[in-house]
Design an enzyme around this catalytic site. Structure first.
Site, PDB file in Angstrom:
ATOM      1  N   ASP A 271       0.847  -1.188   0.000  1.00 48.28           N
ATOM      2  CA  ASP A 271       0.000   0.000   0.000  1.00 48.28           C
ATOM      3  C   ASP A 271       0.880   1.235   0.000  1.00 48.28           C
ATOM      4  O   ASP A 271       2.069   1.159   0.261  1.00 48.28           O
ATOM      5  CB  ASP A 271      -0.999   0.000   1.156  1.00 48.28           C
ATOM      6  CG  ASP A 271      -0.354   0.251   2.509  1.00 48.28           C
ATOM      7  OD1 ASP A 271      -1.100   0.536   3.452  1.00 48.28           O
ATOM      8  OD2 ASP A 271       0.879   0.169   2.631  1.00 48.28           O
TER       9      ASP A 271
ATOM     10  N   ASP B  68      -5.573  10.882  -6.763  1.00 49.40           N
ATOM     11  CA  ASP B  68      -5.794   9.990  -7.906  1.00 49.40           C
ATOM     12  C   ASP B  68      -4.551   9.938  -8.791  1.00 49.40           C
ATOM     13  O   ASP B  68      -4.158   8.867  -9.268  1.00 49.40           O
ATOM     14  CB  ASP B  68      -6.988  10.447  -8.734  1.00 49.40           C
ATOM     15  CG  ASP B  68      -8.320  10.233  -8.027  1.00 49.40           C
ATOM     16  OD1 ASP B  68      -8.351   9.538  -6.990  1.00 49.40           O
ATOM     17  OD2 ASP B  68      -9.331  10.765  -8.532  1.00 49.40           O
TER      18      ASP B  68
ATOM     19  N   GLU C 205      -5.702   2.202  -1.821  1.00 50.80           N
ATOM     20  CA  GLU C 205      -4.314   2.450  -2.209  1.00 50.80           C
ATOM     21  C   GLU C 205      -3.481   1.186  -2.067  1.00 50.80           C
ATOM     22  O   GLU C 205      -2.271   1.224  -1.967  1.00 50.80           O
ATOM     23  CB  GLU C 205      -3.707   3.614  -1.415  1.00 50.80           C
ATOM     24  CG  GLU C 205      -3.235   3.304  -0.016  1.00 50.80           C
ATOM     25  CD  GLU C 205      -4.323   3.222   1.035  1.00 50.80           C
ATOM     26  OE1 GLU C 205      -3.963   2.989   2.186  1.00 50.80           O
ATOM     27  OE2 GLU C 205      -5.517   3.374   0.744  1.00 50.80           O
TER      28      GLU C 205
ATOM     29  N   ASN D  51      -3.725  12.624   0.520  1.00 50.98           N
ATOM     30  CA  ASN D  51      -5.017  12.954  -0.074  1.00 50.98           C
ATOM     31  C   ASN D  51      -5.666  14.142   0.654  1.00 50.98           C
ATOM     32  O   ASN D  51      -6.241  15.028   0.018  1.00 50.98           O
ATOM     33  CB  ASN D  51      -5.914  11.713  -0.010  1.00 50.98           C
ATOM     34  CG  ASN D  51      -6.840  11.587  -1.179  1.00 50.98           C
ATOM     35  OD1 ASN D  51      -6.555  12.067  -2.269  1.00 50.98           O
ATOM     36  ND2 ASN D  51      -7.945  10.922  -0.964  1.00 50.98           N
TER      37      ASN D  51
ATOM     38  N   HIS E 286      -8.224  15.200  -3.670  1.00 52.30           N
ATOM     39  CA  HIS E 286      -8.515  13.932  -4.336  1.00 52.30           C
ATOM     40  C   HIS E 286      -7.965  13.857  -5.760  1.00 52.30           C
ATOM     41  O   HIS E 286      -7.573  12.774  -6.208  1.00 52.30           O
ATOM     42  CB  HIS E 286     -10.023  13.673  -4.346  1.00 52.30           C
ATOM     43  CG  HIS E 286     -10.572  13.417  -2.982  1.00 52.30           C
ATOM     44  ND1 HIS E 286     -10.379  12.246  -2.308  1.00 52.30           N
ATOM     45  CD2 HIS E 286     -11.295  14.209  -2.143  1.00 52.30           C
ATOM     46  CE1 HIS E 286     -10.956  12.306  -1.129  1.00 52.30           C
ATOM     47  NE2 HIS E 286     -11.526  13.496  -1.004  1.00 52.30           N
TER      48      HIS E 286
END
Length: 94
Positions: A33, A50, A76, A41, A46
């Site tokens: 992860d 992304d 993630e 984030n 966001h």
């Protein structure tokens, strides 16, 4: 979004590998992860989050060989799965 396989693909491909294997075969997997992703984030938003997930996904996909399957496992979390070779033959170390 990432270009990686998703969890639905994992179920489908995993079932094909499990049910179609003629005999014992080595399975190698990496589950990883993105550390501190929530903080990234929250700070950057966001859209940048992304972009971060896409960049990491592309880097991982470019690093593994064509025999490996790369899945977005969770938000993630990314799973790299390969059959037929031991982890040392895949070039992976623990």
């Amino acid at each position: 979004m990432t270009g990686l396989l998703n969890r639905r693909s994992l179920v489908r491909i995993g079932g094909m590998l499990w049910n179609g294997a003629p005999g014992p075969s080595a399975i190698s997997a990496i589950l990883l992860d993105i550390d501190h992703f929530k903080r990234f984030n929250d700070v950057h938003g966001h859209i940048e989050g992304d972009a971060c997930i896409r960049a990491v996904s592309q880097c991982i996909r470019a690093t593994v060989d064509d025999a490996a399957f790369v899945f977005r496992f969770g938000g993630e979390e990314i799973l790299v799965h390969r059959t037929g070779e031991s982890s040392s033959r895949c070039g992976w170390t623990s």
